[in-house]
Motif scaffolding. Structure first.
Motif, PDB file in Angstrom:
ATOM      1  N   MET A   1       0.815  -1.203   0.000  1.00 46.65           N
ATOM      2  CA  MET A   1       0.000   0.000   0.000  1.00 46.65           C
ATOM      3  C   MET A   1       0.855   1.263   0.000  1.00 46.65           C
ATOM      4  O   MET A   1       0.453   2.254  -0.574  1.00 46.65           O
ATOM      5  N   ARG A  14      -2.039  -9.730  -5.872  1.00 45.13           N
ATOM      6  CA  ARG A  14      -3.396  -9.598  -6.416  1.00 45.13           C
ATOM      7  C   ARG A  14      -4.082 -10.958  -6.535  1.00 45.13           C
ATOM      8  O   ARG A  14      -5.262 -11.090  -6.230  1.00 45.13           O
ATOM      9  N   LEU A  17      -5.022 -12.045  -2.997  1.00 47.11           N
ATOM     10  CA  LEU A  17      -6.185 -11.306  -2.494  1.00 47.11           C
ATOM     11  C   LEU A  17      -7.468 -11.729  -3.199  1.00 47.11           C
ATOM     12  O   LEU A  17      -8.542 -11.714  -2.604  1.00 47.11           O
ATOM     13  N   ARG A  21     -10.304 -14.526   0.929  1.00 46.93           N
ATOM     14  CA  ARG A  21     -11.281 -13.539   1.395  1.00 46.93           C
ATOM     15  C   ARG A  21     -10.813 -12.836   2.666  1.00 46.93           C
ATOM     16  O   ARG A  21     -11.049 -11.644   2.844  1.00 46.93           O
ATOM     17  N   ALA A  24      -8.254 -10.258   1.716  1.00 45.01           N
ATOM     18  CA  ALA A  24      -8.905  -9.198   0.948  1.00 45.01           C
ATOM     19  C   ALA A  24      -9.682  -8.269   1.884  1.00 45.01           C
ATOM     20  O   ALA A  24      -9.617  -7.046   1.739  1.00 45.01           O
ATOM     21  N   ASN A  25     -10.393  -8.842   2.840  1.00 42.12           N
ATOM     22  CA  ASN A  25     -11.130  -8.021   3.812  1.00 42.12           C
ATOM     23  C   ASN A  25     -10.172  -7.183   4.649  1.00 42.12           C
ATOM     24  O   ASN A  25     -10.415  -5.998   4.886  1.00 42.12           O
ATOM     25  N   SER A  27      -7.207  -6.189   3.831  1.00 43.58           N
ATOM     26  CA  SER A  27      -6.655  -5.158   2.955  1.00 43.58           C
ATOM     27  C   SER A  27      -7.627  -3.991   2.804  1.00 43.58           C
ATOM     28  O   SER A  27      -7.223  -2.819   2.848  1.00 43.58           O
ATOM     29  N   GLN A  28      -8.913  -4.293   2.642  1.00 40.02           N
ATOM     30  CA  GLN A  28      -9.920  -3.234   2.540  1.00 40.02           C
ATOM     31  C   GLN A  28     -10.012  -2.432   3.836  1.00 40.02           C
ATOM     32  O   GLN A  28     -10.148  -1.205   3.810  1.00 40.02           O
ATOM     33  N   GLN A  29      -9.920  -3.106   4.965  1.00 38.84           N
ATOM     34  CA  GLN A  29      -9.957  -2.417   6.251  1.00 38.84           C
ATOM     35  C   GLN A  29      -8.744  -1.497   6.412  1.00 38.84           C
ATOM     36  O   GLN A  29      -8.882  -0.355   6.875  1.00 38.84           O
ATOM     37  N   ARG A  31      -6.998  -0.148   3.985  1.00 33.57           N
ATOM     38  CA  ARG A  31      -7.162   0.961   3.042  1.00 33.57           C
ATOM     39  C   ARG A  31      -8.121   2.004   3.628  1.00 33.57           C
ATOM     40  O   ARG A  31      -7.857   3.206   3.573  1.00 33.57           O
ATOM     41  N   PHE A  32      -9.220   1.536   4.219  1.00 28.64           N
ATOM     42  CA  PHE A  32     -10.181   2.446   4.841  1.00 28.64           C
ATOM     43  C   PHE A  32      -9.525   3.256   5.954  1.00 28.64           C
ATOM     44  O   PHE A  32      -9.651   4.482   6.016  1.00 28.64           O
ATOM     45  N   ASP A  35      -7.099   5.829   4.545  1.00 38.90           N
ATOM     46  CA  ASP A  35      -7.790   6.964   3.947  1.00 38.90           C
ATOM     47  C   ASP A  35      -8.381   7.885   5.009  1.00 38.90           C
ATOM     48  O   ASP A  35      -8.285   9.104   4.906  1.00 38.90           O
TER      49      ASP A  35
END
Length: 67
Positions: A1, A14, A17, A21, A24-25, A27-29, A31-32, A35
C-alpha cells in the motif's frame, strides 16, 4: 500500500487477495483506515458515529486487558 511492488510481487499479491477472502477483507480495512487517517479528499466530511467510537474504545480496552 505504501510503495510500489515489483511486477511479479504485485501480481502474486493480487492473485492471493482474489483467492483469500480474509486477506482481501483485511486489505480493505487497512485501506479504509489509511484513507480516514489521511482525511481522504474523497470523504472530507467523514465522522465516526458514536457507536463506532464506543466499539473502538471497547476493543482497545479489551486489548489492554489481554482479552
Amino acid at each position: 500500500m505504501d510503495e510500489k511492488l515489483p511486477f511479479w510481487e504485485n501480481l502474486s499479491l493480487r492473485i492471493h487477495l482474489f483467492l483469500c477472502r480474509n486477506c482481501a477483507n483485511f486489505s480493505q480495512q487497512l485501506r479504509f483506515l489509511r484513507d480516514v487517517s489521511r482525511h481522504d479528499r474523497r470523504a472530507p466530511n467523514f465522522h465516526l458515529t458514536e457507536e463506532a467510537k464506543r466499539r473502538i474504545v471497547a476493543a482497545l480496552a479489551n486489548k489492554e486487558n489481554g482479552d
